[in-house]
Design a protein around this motif. Structure first.
Motif, PDB file in Angstrom:
ATOM      1  N   ILE A 156     -29.326 -22.287  27.475  1.00  0.00           N
ATOM      2  CA  ILE A 156     -30.603 -21.564  27.568  1.00  0.00           C
ATOM      3  C   ILE A 156     -31.488 -21.901  26.369  1.00  0.00           C
ATOM      4  CG2 ILE A 156     -31.654 -19.272  27.445  1.00  0.00           C
ATOM      5  CD1 ILE A 156     -29.180 -18.262  29.051  1.00  0.00           C
ATOM      6  N   ALA A 157     -30.883 -21.852  25.179  1.00  0.00           N
ATOM      7  CA  ALA A 157     -31.653 -22.132  23.971  1.00  0.00           C
ATOM      8  C   ALA A 157     -32.118 -23.586  23.945  1.00  0.00           C
ATOM      9  CB  ALA A 157     -30.798 -21.825  22.745  1.00  0.00           C
ATOM     10  N   TYR A 158     -31.239 -24.474  24.413  1.00  0.00           N
ATOM     11  CA  TYR A 158     -31.556 -25.898  24.423  1.00  0.00           C
ATOM     12  C   TYR A 158     -32.746 -26.173  25.344  1.00  0.00           C
ATOM     13  CZ  TYR A 158     -30.544 -30.927  24.513  1.00  0.00           C
ATOM     14  OH  TYR A 158     -30.613 -32.284  24.397  1.00  0.00           O
ATOM     15  N   ILE A 159     -32.711 -25.579  26.510  1.00  0.00           N
ATOM     16  CA  ILE A 159     -33.821 -25.749  27.460  1.00  0.00           C
ATOM     17  C   ILE A 159     -35.117 -25.209  26.867  1.00  0.00           C
ATOM     18  CG2 ILE A 159     -34.732 -24.974  29.682  1.00  0.00           C
ATOM     19  CD1 ILE A 159     -31.801 -25.028  30.693  1.00  0.00           C
ATOM     20  N   ALA A 160     -35.004 -24.063  26.205  1.00  0.00           N
ATOM     21  CA  ALA A 160     -36.196 -23.473  25.584  1.00  0.00           C
ATOM     22  C   ALA A 160     -36.768 -24.397  24.519  1.00  0.00           C
ATOM     23  CB  ALA A 160     -35.841 -22.114  24.980  1.00  0.00           C
ATOM     24  N   LEU A 161     -35.882 -24.996  23.735  1.00  0.00           N
ATOM     25  CA  LEU A 161     -36.344 -25.902  22.690  1.00  0.00           C
ATOM     26  C   LEU A 161     -36.995 -27.145  23.286  1.00  0.00           C
ATOM     27  CD1 LEU A 161     -36.507 -26.722  19.697  1.00  0.00           C
ATOM     28  CD2 LEU A 161     -34.290 -27.819  19.975  1.00  0.00           C
ATOM     29  N   LEU A 162     -36.355 -27.702  24.316  1.00  0.00           N
ATOM     30  CA  LEU A 162     -36.934 -28.879  24.968  1.00  0.00           C
ATOM     31  C   LEU A 162     -38.311 -28.561  25.543  1.00  0.00           C
ATOM     32  CD1 LEU A 162     -33.795 -30.338  26.799  1.00  0.00           C
ATOM     33  CD2 LEU A 162     -34.846 -31.122  24.672  1.00  0.00           C
ATOM     34  N   ASN A 163     -38.409 -27.357  26.065  1.00  0.00           N
ATOM     35  CA  ASN A 163     -39.712 -26.915  26.581  1.00  0.00           C
ATOM     36  C   ASN A 163     -40.746 -26.859  25.458  1.00  0.00           C
ATOM     37  OD1 ASN A 163     -41.383 -25.815  28.743  1.00  0.00           O
ATOM     38  ND2 ASN A 163     -41.301 -23.914  27.558  1.00  0.00           N
ATOM     39  N   ASP A 164     -40.330 -26.329  24.312  1.00  0.00           N
ATOM     40  CA  ASP A 164     -41.240 -26.249  23.158  1.00  0.00           C
ATOM     41  C   ASP A 164     -41.666 -27.638  22.707  1.00  0.00           C
ATOM     42  OD1 ASP A 164     -41.054 -23.553  23.267  1.00  0.00           O
ATOM     43  OD2 ASP A 164     -39.648 -23.344  21.602  1.00  0.00           O
ATOM     44  N   ILE A 165     -40.704 -28.572  22.750  1.00  0.00           N
ATOM     45  CA  ILE A 165     -41.034 -29.943  22.350  1.00  0.00           C
ATOM     46  C   ILE A 165     -42.074 -30.536  23.290  1.00  0.00           C
ATOM     47  CG2 ILE A 165     -40.103 -32.283  22.181  1.00  0.00           C
ATOM     48  CD1 ILE A 165     -37.482 -31.060  21.178  1.00  0.00           C
ATOM     49  N   LEU A 166     -41.879 -30.286  24.574  1.00  0.00           N
ATOM     50  CA  LEU A 166     -42.833 -30.789  25.572  1.00  0.00           C
ATOM     51  C   LEU A 166     -44.229 -30.242  25.314  1.00  0.00           C
ATOM     52  CD1 LEU A 166     -41.120 -30.814  29.096  1.00  0.00           C
ATOM     53  CD2 LEU A 166     -42.173 -32.723  27.867  1.00  0.00           C
ATOM     54  N   LYS A 185     -38.211 -21.286  15.271  1.00  0.00           N
ATOM     55  CA  LYS A 185     -38.421 -19.937  15.797  1.00  0.00           C
ATOM     56  C   LYS A 185     -38.976 -20.051  17.208  1.00  0.00           C
ATOM     57  CE  LYS A 185     -37.602 -16.906  12.383  1.00  0.00           C
ATOM     58  NZ  LYS A 185     -36.717 -17.760  11.604  1.00  0.00           N
ATOM     59  N   SER A 186     -38.110 -19.812  18.156  1.00  0.00           N
ATOM     60  CA  SER A 186     -38.578 -19.840  19.532  1.00  0.00           C
ATOM     61  C   SER A 186     -39.074 -18.468  19.938  1.00  0.00           C
ATOM     62  CB  SER A 186     -37.447 -20.265  20.459  1.00  0.00           C
ATOM     63  OG  SER A 186     -37.840 -20.090  21.799  1.00  0.00           O
ATOM     64  N   HIS A 187     -39.919 -18.461  20.972  1.00  0.00           N
ATOM     65  CA  HIS A 187     -40.377 -17.182  21.483  1.00  0.00           C
ATOM     66  C   HIS A 187     -39.271 -16.476  22.262  1.00  0.00           C
ATOM     67  CE1 HIS A 187     -41.385 -20.512  24.149  1.00  0.00           C
ATOM     68  NE2 HIS A 187     -41.100 -19.696  25.148  1.00  0.00           N
ATOM     69  N   ALA A 190     -32.876 -16.023  22.157  1.00  0.00           N
ATOM     70  CA  ALA A 190     -31.505 -16.437  22.417  1.00  0.00           C
ATOM     71  C   ALA A 190     -30.711 -16.498  21.121  1.00  0.00           C
ATOM     72  CB  ALA A 190     -31.492 -17.785  23.115  1.00  0.00           C
ATOM     73  N   ILE A 191     -29.425 -16.305  21.262  1.00  0.00           N
ATOM     74  CA  ILE A 191     -28.541 -16.303  20.110  1.00  0.00           C
ATOM     75  C   ILE A 191     -28.585 -17.628  19.350  1.00  0.00           C
ATOM     76  CG2 ILE A 191     -26.081 -16.445  19.541  1.00  0.00           C
ATOM     77  CD1 ILE A 191     -25.584 -14.080  21.233  1.00  0.00           C
ATOM     78  N   TRP A 192     -28.772 -18.711  20.114  1.00  0.00           N
ATOM     79  CA  TRP A 192     -28.712 -20.026  19.482  1.00  0.00           C
ATOM     80  C   TRP A 192     -30.059 -20.438  18.899  1.00  0.00           C
ATOM     81  CZ3 TRP A 192     -24.150 -22.237  18.652  1.00  0.00           C
ATOM     82  CH2 TRP A 192     -23.079 -21.793  19.422  1.00  0.00           C
ATOM     83  N   ASN A 193     -31.058 -19.600  19.007  1.00  0.00           N
ATOM     84  CA  ASN A 193     -32.362 -19.954  18.458  1.00  0.00           C
ATOM     85  C   ASN A 193     -32.399 -19.769  16.958  1.00  0.00           C
ATOM     86  OD1 ASN A 193     -33.224 -20.632  20.898  1.00  0.00           O
ATOM     87  ND2 ASN A 193     -34.553 -18.874  21.221  1.00  0.00           N
ATOM     88  N   THR A 194     -31.556 -20.471  16.299  1.00  0.00           N
ATOM     89  CA  THR A 194     -31.515 -20.416  14.845  1.00  0.00           C
ATOM     90  C   THR A 194     -31.498 -21.848  14.350  1.00  0.00           C
ATOM     91  OG1 THR A 194     -29.131 -20.448  14.795  1.00  0.00           O
ATOM     92  CG2 THR A 194     -30.179 -18.298  14.920  1.00  0.00           C
ATOM     93  N   SER A 195     -31.333 -22.004  13.085  1.00  0.00           N
ATOM     94  CA  SER A 195     -31.222 -23.355  12.546  1.00  0.00           C
ATOM     95  C   SER A 195     -30.015 -24.072  13.144  1.00  0.00           C
ATOM     96  CB  SER A 195     -31.096 -23.293  11.028  1.00  0.00           C
ATOM     97  OG  SER A 195     -29.969 -22.537  10.667  1.00  0.00           O
ATOM     98  N   ASP A 196     -29.106 -23.268  13.686  1.00  0.00           N
ATOM     99  CA  ASP A 196     -27.915 -23.856  14.287  1.00  0.00           C
ATOM    100  C   ASP A 196     -28.267 -24.869  15.366  1.00  0.00           C
ATOM    101  OD1 ASP A 196     -25.253 -24.181  14.437  1.00  0.00           O
ATOM    102  OD2 ASP A 196     -24.877 -22.460  15.735  1.00  0.00           O
ATOM    103  N   LEU A 197     -29.216 -24.510  16.201  1.00  0.00           N
ATOM    104  CA  LEU A 197     -29.575 -25.399  17.303  1.00  0.00           C
ATOM    105  C   LEU A 197     -30.225 -26.676  16.795  1.00  0.00           C
ATOM    106  CD1 LEU A 197     -29.738 -26.016  20.260  1.00  0.00           C
ATOM    107  CD2 LEU A 197     -31.812 -24.647  20.394  1.00  0.00           C
ATOM    108  N   THR A 198     -31.137 -26.524  15.868  1.00  0.00           N
ATOM    109  CA  THR A 198     -31.797 -27.731  15.360  1.00  0.00           C
ATOM    110  C   THR A 198     -30.833 -28.599  14.560  1.00  0.00           C
ATOM    111  OG1 THR A 198     -32.620 -26.367  13.557  1.00  0.00           O
ATOM    112  CG2 THR A 198     -34.125 -26.827  15.355  1.00  0.00           C
ATOM    113  N   THR A 199     -29.889 -27.956  13.896  1.00  0.00           N
ATOM    114  CA  THR A 199     -28.871 -28.739  13.197  1.00  0.00           C
ATOM    115  C   THR A 199     -28.068 -29.560  14.198  1.00  0.00           C
ATOM    116  OG1 THR A 199     -28.687 -26.974  11.571  1.00  0.00           O
ATOM    117  CG2 THR A 199     -26.957 -28.624  11.592  1.00  0.00           C
ATOM    118  N   ARG A 200     -27.766 -28.918  15.307  1.00  0.00           N
ATOM    119  CA  ARG A 200     -27.051 -29.651  16.347  1.00  0.00           C
ATOM    120  C   ARG A 200     -27.878 -30.840  16.832  1.00  0.00           C
ATOM    121  NH1 ARG A 200     -23.224 -26.739  19.304  1.00  0.00           N
ATOM    122  NH2 ARG A 200     -22.647 -24.808  18.265  1.00  0.00           N
TER     123      ARG A 200
END
Length: 207
Positions: A156-166, A185-187, A190-200
């Motif tokens: 879920i967080a990954y999709i949200a981030l990809l959407n933000d990138i788009l 900082k996503s709107h 989600a739990i993964w919406n932290t630096s954790d996701l971008t680090t990944r």
DNA sequence: TAGGCCATCTGGTCCT
DNA sequence: AGGACCAGATGGCCTA
């Protein structure tokens, strides 16, 4: 709680249990990677180090069972009216332990048993979908296998981030680098919406 | 040892 | 009617 007799596969691994049938020689163990990245690229290209798991076995020798195997069992059930209880129940004195399948004492209807097989098959298909999803979310090479709930949340967080990138129109790599600096900082909450996701995501080789 | 995760069984409900 | 789907219960394995 009512104690039910059970069939002990380990005590009688050679028996021809009529509805499970002999183990398929094609069934193979799929060990987890010992270290680092194993090849999941046939499915994903680059992300997850985890191979596809078919099933954590409840069967003898920790072998794994496939959907095809369950199909065979279901076929064997067809035409039967009711299971022969003498074939199903082998009461033993010792307690059930690792991966024993408890089989209720009679009366035991074929219909219920067939439903169990269908249910296992259904769960296997769900699990294979989870495995496929795991291969599409960013994971660290050394990371242990994601749980189902973490897989869903990370997806879920990954999709949200990809959407933000788009939406941003930035190059993904520069967007991720920017997030690494400023904190993502996503709107979405989600739990993964932290630096954790971008680090990944920083592990990904962007083209 | 407690807690997390998971597979399996089961009965209820919905759908075709 | 039978299969799909779902959620609760149960018990095993693993890890902190």
């Amino acid at each position: 709680m009512m104690e039910e007799p059970f069939y002990d596969f380990e005590q009688d691994s050679t028996s021809d249990f009529p509805f499970w049938g002999p183990m398929d020689s094609n069934i193979q163990l799929q060990p987890q990677p010992e270290n680092g990245l194993s090849d999941c690229s046939s499915l994903t290209g680059q992300l997850s180090p985890w191979p596809s798991f078919t099933c954590q076995s409840m069967f003898p020798d920790d072998a794994q069972i496939s959907l095809t195997d369950l199909d065979g069992q279901a076929l064997q059930l067809e035409g039967s009216a009711e299971l022969d209880s003498s074939l199903l129940v082998q009461p033993k004195a010792n307690k059930p332990h690792k991966h024993h399948r408890l089989i209720p004492a009679p009366p035991y209807k074929v219909q219920r048993y067939a439903a169990n097989i269908r249910e296992r098959k259904r769960m296997l298909s769900i699990n294979s979908a989870f495995d496929e999803l795991r291969c599409h979310v960013p994971t660290f090479p050394y990371e242990k296998r994601l749980s189902k709930i973490d897989t869903l949340r990370l997806a879920i967080a990954y999709i949200a981030l990809l959407n933000d990138i788009l939406i941003s129109g930035c190059h993904p790599k520069s967007y991720v680098e920017q997030c690494m600096k400023n904190g993502y900082k996503s709107h979405k909450n989600a739990i993964w919406n932290t630096s954790d996701l971008t680090t990944r995501l920083s592990w990904i080789k962007w083209n």
